[in-house]
Design a protein around this motif. Structure first.
Motif, PDB file in Angstrom:
ATOM      1  N   HIS A 132     -11.666  -8.037  -5.130  1.00  0.00           N
ATOM      2  CA  HIS A 132     -10.411  -8.217  -4.201  1.00  0.00           C
ATOM      3  C   HIS A 132      -9.890  -6.975  -3.501  1.00  0.00           C
ATOM      4  O   HIS A 132      -8.689  -7.332  -2.897  1.00  0.00           O
ATOM      5  CB  HIS A 132      -9.289  -9.022  -4.952  1.00  0.00           C
ATOM      6  CG  HIS A 132      -9.676 -10.464  -5.333  1.00  0.00           C
ATOM      7  ND1 HIS A 132     -10.880 -10.601  -5.878  1.00  0.00           N
ATOM      8  CD2 HIS A 132      -9.211 -11.766  -4.969  1.00  0.00           C
ATOM      9  CE1 HIS A 132     -10.874 -12.113  -6.196  1.00  0.00           C
ATOM     10  NE2 HIS A 132     -10.126 -12.677  -5.471  1.00  0.00           N
ATOM     11  N   GLU A 133     -10.502  -6.119  -3.617  1.00  0.00           N
ATOM     12  CA  GLU A 133      -9.883  -4.788  -3.154  1.00  0.00           C
ATOM     13  C   GLU A 133      -8.600  -4.399  -3.450  1.00  0.00           C
ATOM     14  O   GLU A 133      -7.847  -4.097  -2.392  1.00  0.00           O
ATOM     15  CB  GLU A 133     -10.235  -4.854  -1.552  1.00  0.00           C
ATOM     16  CG  GLU A 133     -11.658  -5.116  -1.431  1.00  0.00           C
ATOM     17  CD  GLU A 133     -12.214  -5.055   0.050  1.00  0.00           C
ATOM     18  OE1 GLU A 133     -11.444  -5.302   1.194  1.00  0.00           O
ATOM     19  OE2 GLU A 133     -13.364  -4.547   0.444  1.00  0.00           O
ATOM     20  N   GLY A 134      -8.061  -4.457  -4.776  1.00  0.00           N
ATOM     21  CA  GLY A 134      -6.860  -3.968  -4.957  1.00  0.00           C
ATOM     22  C   GLY A 134      -6.839  -2.644  -4.872  1.00  0.00           C
ATOM     23  O   GLY A 134      -7.980  -1.735  -4.852  1.00  0.00           O
ATOM     24  N   ILE A 135      -5.869  -1.862  -5.019  1.00  0.00           N
ATOM     25  CA  ILE A 135      -5.598  -0.153  -5.127  1.00  0.00           C
ATOM     26  C   ILE A 135      -4.719  -0.015  -6.014  1.00  0.00           C
ATOM     27  O   ILE A 135      -3.996  -0.864  -6.744  1.00  0.00           O
ATOM     28  CB  ILE A 135      -5.288   0.119  -3.959  1.00  0.00           C
ATOM     29  CG1 ILE A 135      -3.705  -0.201  -3.249  1.00  0.00           C
ATOM     30  CG2 ILE A 135      -6.165   0.187  -2.775  1.00  0.00           C
ATOM     31  CD1 ILE A 135      -3.265   0.382  -2.121  1.00  0.00           C
ATOM     32  N   THR A 172     -12.714  -7.432   4.900  1.00  0.00           N
ATOM     33  CA  THR A 172     -12.814  -6.641   3.650  1.00  0.00           C
ATOM     34  C   THR A 172     -13.013  -5.060   4.152  1.00  0.00           C
ATOM     35  O   THR A 172     -12.895  -4.771   5.203  1.00  0.00           O
ATOM     36  CB  THR A 172     -14.454  -6.816   2.932  1.00  0.00           C
ATOM     37  OG1 THR A 172     -15.156  -6.868   4.084  1.00  0.00           O
ATOM     38  CG2 THR A 172     -14.380  -8.409   2.779  1.00  0.00           C
ATOM     39  N   LYS A 173     -13.051  -4.264   3.090  1.00  0.00           N
ATOM     40  CA  LYS A 173     -13.352  -2.929   3.315  1.00  0.00           C
ATOM     41  C   LYS A 173     -14.466  -2.767   4.349  1.00  0.00           C
ATOM     42  O   LYS A 173     -14.300  -1.734   5.305  1.00  0.00           O
ATOM     43  CB  LYS A 173     -13.449  -2.086   2.046  1.00  0.00           C
ATOM     44  CG  LYS A 173     -13.670  -0.610   2.305  1.00  0.00           C
ATOM     45  CD  LYS A 173     -14.139  -0.032   0.903  1.00  0.00           C
ATOM     46  CE  LYS A 173     -14.954   1.008   1.013  1.00  0.00           C
ATOM     47  NZ  LYS A 173     -15.652   1.701   0.086  1.00  0.00           N
ATOM     48  N   SER A 199      -7.461   6.851  -0.139  1.00  0.00           N
ATOM     49  CA  SER A 199      -7.050   5.274   0.058  1.00  0.00           C
ATOM     50  C   SER A 199      -6.669   4.636  -1.332  1.00  0.00           C
ATOM     51  O   SER A 199      -6.218   3.217  -1.235  1.00  0.00           O
ATOM     52  CB  SER A 199      -8.353   4.655   0.615  1.00  0.00           C
ATOM     53  OG  SER A 199      -9.486   4.519  -0.599  1.00  0.00           O
ATOM     54  N   GLU A 248      -8.702   3.566  -3.415  1.00  0.00           N
ATOM     55  CA  GLU A 248      -9.704   2.475  -3.901  1.00  0.00           C
ATOM     56  C   GLU A 248     -10.214   2.799  -5.105  1.00  0.00           C
ATOM     57  O   GLU A 248     -10.180   3.954  -5.762  1.00  0.00           O
ATOM     58  CB  GLU A 248     -10.943   2.625  -2.704  1.00  0.00           C
ATOM     59  CG  GLU A 248     -12.107   1.823  -3.059  1.00  0.00           C
ATOM     60  CD  GLU A 248     -13.202   1.920  -2.181  1.00  0.00           C
ATOM     61  OE1 GLU A 248     -13.148   2.873  -1.310  1.00  0.00           O
ATOM     62  OE2 GLU A 248     -14.071   1.166  -2.200  1.00  0.00           O
ATOM     63  N   SER A 264      -5.853  -7.325   2.325  1.00  0.00           N
ATOM     64  CA  SER A 264      -5.911  -6.815   0.949  1.00  0.00           C
ATOM     65  C   SER A 264      -5.279  -5.386   0.899  1.00  0.00           C
ATOM     66  O   SER A 264      -5.204  -4.624   1.897  1.00  0.00           O
ATOM     67  CB  SER A 264      -7.204  -6.747   0.267  1.00  0.00           C
ATOM     68  OG  SER A 264      -7.804  -5.654   0.920  1.00  0.00           O
ATOM     69  N   PRO A 265      -4.873  -5.183  -0.322  1.00  0.00           N
ATOM     70  CA  PRO A 265      -4.065  -3.679  -0.601  1.00  0.00           C
ATOM     71  C   PRO A 265      -5.043  -2.542  -0.055  1.00  0.00           C
ATOM     72  O   PRO A 265      -4.756  -1.663   0.601  1.00  0.00           O
ATOM     73  CB  PRO A 265      -3.931  -3.631  -2.124  1.00  0.00           C
ATOM     74  CG  PRO A 265      -3.782  -4.932  -2.524  1.00  0.00           C
ATOM     75  CD  PRO A 265      -4.799  -5.713  -1.844  1.00  0.00           C
ATOM     76  N   LEU A 266      -6.406  -2.504  -0.495  1.00  0.00           N
ATOM     77  CA  LEU A 266      -7.286  -1.654   0.121  1.00  0.00           C
ATOM     78  C   LEU A 266      -7.396  -1.627   1.572  1.00  0.00           C
ATOM     79  O   LEU A 266      -7.336  -0.594   2.062  1.00  0.00           O
ATOM     80  CB  LEU A 266      -8.520  -1.646  -0.577  1.00  0.00           C
ATOM     81  CG  LEU A 266      -9.771  -0.610  -0.058  1.00  0.00           C
ATOM     82  CD1 LEU A 266      -9.045   0.655  -0.522  1.00  0.00           C
ATOM     83  CD2 LEU A 266     -11.003  -0.996  -0.664  1.00  0.00           C
ATOM     84  N   SER A 323      -4.335  -0.046   2.838  1.00  0.00           N
ATOM     85  CA  SER A 323      -4.077   1.249   2.566  1.00  0.00           C
ATOM     86  C   SER A 323      -5.170   2.204   3.691  1.00  0.00           C
ATOM     87  O   SER A 323      -4.809   2.986   4.205  1.00  0.00           O
ATOM     88  CB  SER A 323      -4.622   1.575   1.240  1.00  0.00           C
ATOM     89  OG  SER A 323      -5.011   3.131   1.069  1.00  0.00           O
ATOM     90  N   ALA A 350       0.990  -1.266  -0.046  1.00  0.00           N
ATOM     91  CA  ALA A 350      -0.026  -0.158  -0.029  1.00  0.00           C
ATOM     92  C   ALA A 350       0.906   1.152   0.018  1.00  0.00           C
ATOM     93  O   ALA A 350       2.167   1.165   0.331  1.00  0.00           O
ATOM     94  CB  ALA A 350      -0.700  -0.138   1.213  1.00  0.00           C
ATOM     95  N   THR A 373      -1.729   1.359  -6.690  1.00  0.00           N
ATOM     96  CA  THR A 373      -0.495   1.043  -6.444  1.00  0.00           C
ATOM     97  C   THR A 373      -0.333  -0.685  -6.661  1.00  0.00           C
ATOM     98  O   THR A 373       0.459  -0.740  -7.344  1.00  0.00           O
ATOM     99  CB  THR A 373       0.054   1.303  -4.947  1.00  0.00           C
ATOM    100  OG1 THR A 373      -0.167   2.946  -4.673  1.00  0.00           O
ATOM    101  CG2 THR A 373       1.546   1.078  -4.876  1.00  0.00           C
ATOM    102  N   SER A 374      -1.137  -1.427  -6.006  1.00  0.00           N
ATOM    103  CA  SER A 374      -1.031  -2.799  -6.210  1.00  0.00           C
ATOM    104  C   SER A 374      -1.046  -3.289  -7.692  1.00  0.00           C
ATOM    105  O   SER A 374      -0.542  -4.073  -8.069  1.00  0.00           O
ATOM    106  CB  SER A 374      -1.906  -3.487  -5.143  1.00  0.00           C
ATOM    107  OG  SER A 374      -3.297  -3.252  -5.674  1.00  0.00           O
TER     108      SER A 374
END
Lengths: 596, 465
Positions: B430-433, A311-312, B404, B406, A281-283, A286, A266, B435-436
């Motif tokens: 999968h809640e990537g962002i 999860t978020k 974030s 998101e 997870s990345p989110l 973050s 992140a 940067t990922s």
């Protein structure tokens, strides 16, 4: 037997540590608790003791490597002959002191000669040929027993919560394949060896004794075909030492083509991708960074995603309830009268909307912790005839003294000095004075305890929509600690209790328990004794009350302490003397005492 | 349990209904699926699948006409609209056989006829011969779908003023066509006929074609279509339609100005209405609003044991959404606790060339919601693979939360956009962002590098633009 040495958890917020220096190498023999490794974390540097006596057969974390806590960093073979095999097979180049290992073997009992090395069931001794015909499936490996591990000194059994692998599944060494629950902690159990799970002897829901075999893993398979062949000549000459087996287990792993790094971080994130078995997870990482949520705190949030992943939404829901500050232990909130006790906690979360269905009832399974608490409480009431005595104590002087030293305390310790440590210290003094309260009963025998190990009940935050739990971390040898030392231990244990990051031995071995019923302003409680202890002390809320002193009315800070005690051993006189001692100790507080 | 008693009856066998029925049967419920026309519903018979067959013909044809661009000579490319339609129907036949097989394999009884719910947990099915049979249910899932919406001032005669369903069987190439409505259906047919040389005019009431997509995407598509010779009239109303023999004329209103259009076909594609008629809704106390049934997150209608899924519950009118809703309804009936759908993560695709594919928020919506967001964009003209394939048209645009990172939305316009979108769906679920994704190695040369570059761009780190 092989014993794994893991990177210890050094503190609540520390997720990884750097291996600075190995004081011993592969092949060296070590004593239990001998300091064999220096590590550094971002908070502290430390020396790590050997978990058991034996010979180091494998070092998995070379110097300079950064490894997450709880990961295996070395393997120690406690059985000398197996150690020698493992080490000599494991590439003589890394064996620094072979003669020492050999002498170790010579000293060991003759059983080493009578038994072929492999039948010691060293879990990963794949390369040690077996005398017996291979009974394992397929490619002819060995069956490695998987036993229920000992999770703490007082824990004798554990319940299987869930098998994460089924019969026939391939498992990797150290991969989590089973979740268990004891009456103290829930835990995940890794596979002792790589192979195929060939037998499961305890089903989900079964409670089994520690050290009993719960599964068998057939090692071997494709990668191990060679060792099965090696076994054949060995059968002809069972007394001899195994020839150097092919494909030694402890051979260095082939280096990956390129060094790997944490790639998908992140932005400037302080939260790692993994914490123990948890994946973020990345989110989530973050958002956690944005909202100041530590990895430990994250790991405590129940996840609703695939395989329990957070999860978020889970995180946002948690943050709504948490407010902005990290969770505070409830044991610190024995608020004096002028503070509204309820305000000490974040505003109560809104009750989730529940669907009660047409019959108006929701049927819910108790979680494991709740079941344990229920059993434990019923057992205690059935075991001990409870009696209660209440003392009224004027703690005005303590409140003044606390106010006086608070600034210095916060400067030095980084958190506020709450009232609880005063009561803990007074209880310790009272127990020294009345050692029969710091005892337990075994039939008609009285077991007096040298150490005073204070249990402190901590409420665990309830996941949204669920009932919460309770855990009792133990301040060991509290009689050896200063007031600041007690406060420090309490702060550390309570914080980690709420993060569910306590080690098994930190919640066992208590000899007396203190519980705080004043958190929500209640003045008196009658707690149930935490077996096998004989008494428990409840602290009520401190309130300002009118008191008569020298025929004048004054405003004083008053608290009520209740002692619940087991009348099998403790009579009213002993309990009364204990409470009198505690009362005098607190009321006679030395205002000139130094805080440290 | 009598032969006519079911745990679960599904009315309609479209992509919502048949999937719901199979899932219910998998969960051990005795299940029947009622279909009055063709197993597979619109998606299979009159929607997703046959149109994709037609659009493939159109795409191949236009590639052939541009064969010289690739150094190929194929002579004069030609087509036979009758054969194109026949191929499309052949694809449908293959697929409906598949649905029947799946239902049978999962032990779902397929009952042919028109289903109607009666009070007392009963469904009456009337077959083609007019014979009525009665079935009882514990739970019923209404999945009767929808059909082309019509308006009184745009009377459809199915000959010259037609809907998508008529168009799918039209074996003659229209010379001049008016497409009313620039949603996915109107746009796909406009592209199809334009590719074969029909003089196509598209009219749309609002400012942009594909109005639910990101504005930049709509504008890019407008440019592409205009370049291909299509007339695009936005902010235009159709006042009336009049048919005179083989010709049809329409009165268009652009602002205050009126305009006459005359041609040989009008395609009405102004939306979808739910098939709520004659299925017994009023008798069991369900009142549809604007032809759609209201439901909760588990698709319960509020009437005990009655669920509704798919087009009948209103937008998004998408086959994959209906299927997922069917699964959730079936699992809920079986006593499970399924995860409700996150409607912010539903992908949508339009299969003209260039294709349009998107998931999540448009920039417009991010602004309306007052989000603190950033965007990133990568034009396919900067992609080596796109240049090599002669498909440089379009771009990939991402919208992320400024703090974030998101992923709020991903919008793609490109001939391969619909296949590229799957990565965005996975990133979001999968809640990537940003940067990922930007740090994930994407194979070179591929179109998917655009995803990595667009996210890098949103962070101000794009390499190739």
């Amino acid at each position: 037997m092989k014993v794994e040495m893991v990177m210890p958890q050094m503190g609540e917020s520390i997720a990884e540590a750097t291996v600075l220096k190995w004081r011993k190498g592969v092949g060296d023999s070590v004593e239990k608790d001998e300091l064999i490794l220096d590590i550094a974390t971002d908070k502290v540097d430390s020396e790590i003791p050997a978990p058991d006596a034996g010979v180091i057969v494998e070092i998995l974390a070379p110097e300079g490597e950064v490894v997450p806590v709880k990961s295996v960093i070395a393997v120690i073979e406690t059985d000398a002959s197996a150690a020698k095999d493992a080490v000599s097979n494991g590439g003589s180049s890394s064996s620094q002191k072979p003669e020492q290992a050999a002498s170790q073997q010579a000293e060991s009992s003759s059983s080493a000669e009578q038994l072929p090395p492999a039948s010691q069931a060293a879990p990963s001794a794949q390369s040690a040929p077996s005398q017996q015909p291979a009974q394992a499936s397929g490619a002819g490996g060995q069956l490695v027993d998987m036993v229920m591990p000992q999770m703490g000194e007082s824990i004798t059994e554990a319940t299987i919560l869930k098998w994460l692998r089924k019969i026939g599944d391939e498992v990797k060494k150290d991969e989590t394949i089973l979740e268990i629950s004891t009456d103290k902690v829930d835990s995940e159990i890794p596979a002792p060896a790589s192979g195929v799970l060939s037998e499961i002897m305890a089903s989900e829901g079964d409670t089994v004794a520690v050290k009993s075999t719960i599964a068998k893993i057939a090692t071997g398979g494709a990668s191990n075909g060679a060792s099965a062949q090696a076994a054949a000549p060995q059968q002809a000459a069972p007394q001899q030492q195994a020839p150097a087996a092919p494909a030694p287990q402890s051979a260095p792993q082939p280096a990956p083509a390129r060094s790997t790094v944490e790639s998908s971080g992140a932005p400037a994130s302080g939260v790692p991708t993994r914490y123990g078995e948890k994946f973020f997870s990345p989110l989530v990482r973050s958002l956690a960074t944005q909202h100041g949520v530590s990895a430990v705190e994250l790991a405590s949030i129940p996840g609703s995603g695939a395989h329990g992943r957070i999860t978020k939404n889970d995180l946002m829901l948690y943050l709504e309830h948490r407010g902005s500050a990290p969770a505070q232990p409830t044991t610190q909130t024995a608020a004096p009268g002028q503070q509204a006790p309820a305000a000490a906690r974040p505003a109560a979360p809104q009750a989730p909307v529940r669907d009660y269905g047409s019959d108006g009832v929701i049927v819910e399974e108790m979680d494991n912790m709740r079941k344990r608490i229920a059993q434990h409480m019923v057992m205690s009431k059935a075991t001990s005839p409870h009696v209660y005595s209440v003392a009224e104590i004027d703690v005005t002087n303590i409140a003044r003294w606390r106010k006086k030293v608070q600034n210095d305390f916060v400067k030095r310790e980084g958190y506020k000095l709450s009232f609880t440590p005063f009561f803990l210290e007074a209880a310790v003094k009272g127990l020294v004075h009345q050692p029969y309260i710091n005892a337990s009963l075994e039939g008609e025998k009285i077991l007096l305890k040298r150490d005073i190990n204070l249990g402190c009940a901590v409420a665990l935050p309830a996941p949204p929509g669920k009932a919460g739990g309770l855990i009792v971390p133990v301040i060991k040898r509290a009689d050896q600690l200063s007031l600041a030392g007690i406060a420090r231990s309490l702060n550390d244990l309570a914080t980690r209790a709420r993060d569910r990051a306590l080690q098994p031995d930190e919640i066992s071995g208590g000899t007396f328990t203190v519980t705080n019923v004043g958190t929500f302003g209640n003045i008196i409680g009658n707690p149930i004794i935490n077996q096998p202890q004989l008494a428990i002390l409840a602290i009520g809320a401190i309130k300002k009350r009118p008191a008569v002193i020298n025929d004048m009315i004054a405003i004083r800070d008053i608290v009520y302490l209740t002692l619940s005690y087991d009348h099998r051993l403790i009579d009213g006189m002993m309990a009364g003397q204990f409470l009198k001692f505690v009362t005098d100790y607190l009321q006679g507080w030395d205002m000139d005492r130094e805080p440290f | 349990m009598s032969a006519n008693a079911y745990d679960c009856i599904v009315i309609g066998s479209g992509p919502g209904g048949y999937v719901a029925a199979i899932r219910a049967a998998q969960l051990g419920l005795k299940t029947a699926c009622i279909e009055r026309e063709h197993p597979g519903g619109i998606c299979l018979n009159w929607g997703c699948i046959p149109t994709k067959a037609l659009l493939k013909s159109a795409h191949v044809y236009s590639e052939l006409r541009h064969a010289e661009d690739y150094g190929l000579s194929v002579g004069e490319a030609g087509f036979d609209m009758g054969k194109i339609i026949d191929r499309s129907r052949g694809v449908v036949d293959k697929m409906t056989g598949g649905v029947k097989f799946l239902l049978k394999k999962n032990k779902v009884d397929l009952i042919m006829g028109h289903g109607r719910i009666e009070p007392g947990n009963t469904v009456i099915v009337k077959d083609d011969a007019g014979k009525e049979s009665s079935y009882s249910y514990k739970n019923v899932i209404i999945a009767t779908g929808g059909r082309a919406r019509t308006l009184p001032n745009l009377p459809v005669d199915h000959e010259r003023v037609i809907t998508y369903k008529d168009a799918l069987a039209l074996k003659q190439k229209p010379e001049k066509m008016l497409v009313i409505g620039a949603g996915a259906i109107g746009i796909e047919f406009a592209y199809f006929y334009n590719s074969f040389g029909t003089d196509v005019t598209v009219v749309e009431v609002v400012e942009n074609i594909l109005p639910i997509e990101d504005d930049e995407v709509s504008k890019q598509l407008t440019r592409s279509f205009k370049k291909a010779g299509m007339n695009i009239k936005t902010q235009t109303m159709v006042e009336s339609i009049e048919r005179k023999g083989e010709s049809v004329s329409a009165l268009l209103k652009v602002g205050d100005k009126s305009e006459q259009w005359t041609g040989d076909y009008v395609l009405v594609a102004i939306g979808v209405q739910g098939n709520v008629e004659d299925i017994g809704l009023e008798k069991i106390g369900i009142r549809p609003e604007r032809s759609f049934i209201k439901v909760d997150e588990y698709y319960r209608t509020g009437v005990d044991g009655v669920y509704a899924i798919g087009d009948i519950i209103g937008p998004p009118l998408l086959a994959h959404v209906a299927s997922h809703e069917g699964i959730i309804a079936a699992e809920h009936i079986a006593g499970h606790k399924p995860h409700p759908i996150d409607y912010n993560q539903v992908p949508g695709c339009t299969y003209c060339i260039p294709q349009v594919a998107s998931i999540g928020m448009t920039e417009r919506r991010a602004k309306e919601e007052g989000r603190n967001f950033k965007t990133g964009k990568f034009p396919f003209s900067a992609s080596g693979k796109a240049v090599a394939s002669n498909e440089t048209e379009g771009f990939l645009k991402v919208i992320i939360d400024a703090e974030s990172e998101e992923v709020l939305g991903v919008h793609i316009i490109h001939p391969e956009a619909t296949e590229l979108l799957a990565e965005a769906s996975i990133i979001m679920s999968h809640e990537g962002i940003a940067t990922s994704v930007a740090n994930t190695i994407h194979a070179h040369p591929t179109l998917s590098e655009a995803m990595m570059e667009a996210f890098a761009d949103s962070l101000g780190q794009a390499i190739h633009i």
